[in-house]
Design a protein around this motif. Structure first.
Motif, PDB file in Angstrom:
ATOM      1  N   LEU A  64       0.818  -1.220   0.000  1.00 40.04           N
ATOM      2  CA  LEU A  64       0.000   0.000   0.000  1.00 40.04           C
ATOM      3  C   LEU A  64       0.849   1.268   0.000  1.00 40.04           C
ATOM      4  CD1 LEU A  64      -2.872  -1.092   2.431  1.00 40.04           C
ATOM      5  CD2 LEU A  64      -3.061  -0.695  -0.036  1.00 40.04           C
ATOM      6  N   VAL A 108      -7.583  -1.137  -1.612  1.00 38.19           N
ATOM      7  CA  VAL A 108      -7.974   0.264  -1.818  1.00 38.19           C
ATOM      8  C   VAL A 108      -9.454   0.331  -2.216  1.00 38.19           C
ATOM      9  CG1 VAL A 108      -7.569   2.352  -3.196  1.00 38.19           C
ATOM     10  CG2 VAL A 108      -5.629   0.949  -2.462  1.00 38.19           C
ATOM     11  N   CYS A 125      -9.757   9.510  -3.593  1.00 37.48           N
ATOM     12  CA  CYS A 125      -8.960   8.278  -3.636  1.00 37.48           C
ATOM     13  C   CYS A 125      -7.495   8.598  -3.342  1.00 37.48           C
ATOM     14  CB  CYS A 125      -9.095   7.631  -5.008  1.00 37.48           C
ATOM     15  SG  CYS A 125     -10.786   7.140  -5.382  1.00 37.48           S
ATOM     16  N   LEU A 129      -5.188   6.804  -0.445  1.00 38.71           N
ATOM     17  CA  LEU A 129      -3.838   6.227  -0.580  1.00 38.71           C
ATOM     18  C   LEU A 129      -2.905   6.782   0.505  1.00 38.71           C
ATOM     19  CD1 LEU A 129      -3.228   6.165  -4.450  1.00 38.71           C
ATOM     20  CD2 LEU A 129      -3.624   4.211  -2.934  1.00 38.71           C
ATOM     21  N   CYS A 304     -12.531   4.121  -7.132  1.00 32.70           N
ATOM     22  CA  CYS A 304     -11.157   4.576  -7.366  1.00 32.70           C
ATOM     23  C   CYS A 304     -10.630   4.110  -8.714  1.00 32.70           C
ATOM     24  CB  CYS A 304     -10.244   4.104  -6.246  1.00 32.70           C
ATOM     25  SG  CYS A 304     -10.532   5.003  -4.718  1.00 32.70           S
TER      26      CYS A 304
END
Ligand code: HEM
Length: 306
Positions: A64, A108, A125, A129, A304
């Motif tokens: 991630l 995500v 989005c 993140l 996203c």
């Protein structure tokens, strides 16, 4: 879960993410309370989904944070990386540095779904993140910080930009530094941010040249410690399966196998000079996190990936 990282790992993770705390501090558009009234629980929603993901995938935190980096290096932190191929979009996911390499997109998407059900149409989005990167580090035994928020999502991707801007493990420090310079970062930033390689994994195909035929010499990279070299050669036999994975930092005594600079030693030197180090980094890093994002509308996507 990853155990709390000792010695050099601590230096690296702490350093990177102290940097992240000061990242866009000079930019009034981003702040840690951006969603205080519109989506007050966004951090805990993100954190809960990341925590769930860790249960079945101990590598997810590393994956991630890498998504955040690969997003930010191409037209700024605008979630362009997350857009799928469509009639008008050539996805960055399919660019060479990302294809068969970046991962965590499903997590995500799960985060976005959960956030949308609490606060529809509010949280970008790109901010997801950033929050997922923070949560990944803190849940992996690294430090935590208040992510600065308020980024907007791009409606376009830049696959060519992803191919040309993201650093490759096959280029030297000069080229890599040039790529950082292109987004307003300097050599210190290269060193500090490479500290992210204290967790996560890498495929043999991306570093086995260093184990057998480094720079065409017919010999391994002489900077790799011989015990470590033997371990890596066992994991990645010559002409073996290139997609086999090795830990990036298995013993925490080694710098990342990905780039040749002695990151661990250098970061220790830098972290002893925090007075000049952190202010020096604040400005360029604020540029990275905001580049070319602020003018894009709308501020968040429903999904996203679209
Ligand atoms: C300095 C230039 C860099 C180069 C050349 C580089 C290259 C790579 C490569 C080749 C991999 C392995 C990918 C694979 O096996 O599929 C990797 C993994 C990784 N990189 Fe970097 N990287 C760089 C900088 C960074 C930065 C700045 C960050 C984050 C701040 C980062 C975070 C990571 C993480 C966490 C992983 C492991 C991901 C996982 O396990 O899924 N890297 N990197």
């Amino acid at each position: 879960m990853f155990p709390p990282p000792p010695t050099c790992t601590t230096f690296l993770l702490v350093t990177i993410f102290l940097l992240a705390m000061i990242l866009p501090s000079s930019n009034a558009q981003l702040n840690s309370t951006f969603y205080a009234t519109t989506c007050p629980n966004v951090s805990s929603i993100v954190s809960n989904i990341v925590q769930q993901a860790f249960l079945s995938d101990p590598r997810i935190g590393a994956s991630l944070i890498r998504l955040h980096f690969h997003d930010c290096f191409v037209n700024g932190c605008d979630a362009s990386l997350l857009l799928d191929n469509s009639s008008s979009i050539l996805s960055e996911k399919l660019a060479a540095p990302n294809v068969n390499s970046t991962r965590g997109f499903d997590v995500v998407d799960n985060i976005k779904t959960a956030v949308e059900s609490s606060c529809p149409g509010v949280v970008s989005c790109a901010d997801i993140l950033a929050l997922a990167a923070e949560s990944s580090v803190s849940q992996s035994g690294g430090p935590s910080w208040s992510a600065l928020l308020g980024r907007r999502d791009s409606l376009t991707a830049n696959q060519a930009g992803a191919n040309s801007s993201l650093p490759s493990p096959f280029e030297g420090l000069t080229n890599i530094t040039a790529k950082f310079t292109a987004v307003g970062l300097n050599t210190n930033d290269v060193v500090a941010l490479s500290g992210a390689h204290t967790f996560g994994r890498a495929q043999c195909r991306l570093f086995s040249n260093r184990l057998y035929n480094f720079s065409g010499t017919g010999s391994p990279d002489p900077t790799i410690n011989s015990t470590y070299l033997t371990t890596l050669q066992q994991i990645c036999p010559q002409n073996g399966n290139g997609s086999v994975l090795a830990n990036l930092d298995p013993t925490t005594q080694m710098p990342s196998i990905i780039i040749t600079s002695p990151t661990c030693k250098t970061i220790k030197v830098f972290s002893n000079q925090t007075k000049s180090y952190f202010p020096q980094l604040a400005l360029p890093q604020s540029l990275l996190s905001t580049a070319s994002v602020a003018t894009k509308l709308p501020s968040s996507r429903v999904l996203c990936s679209r």
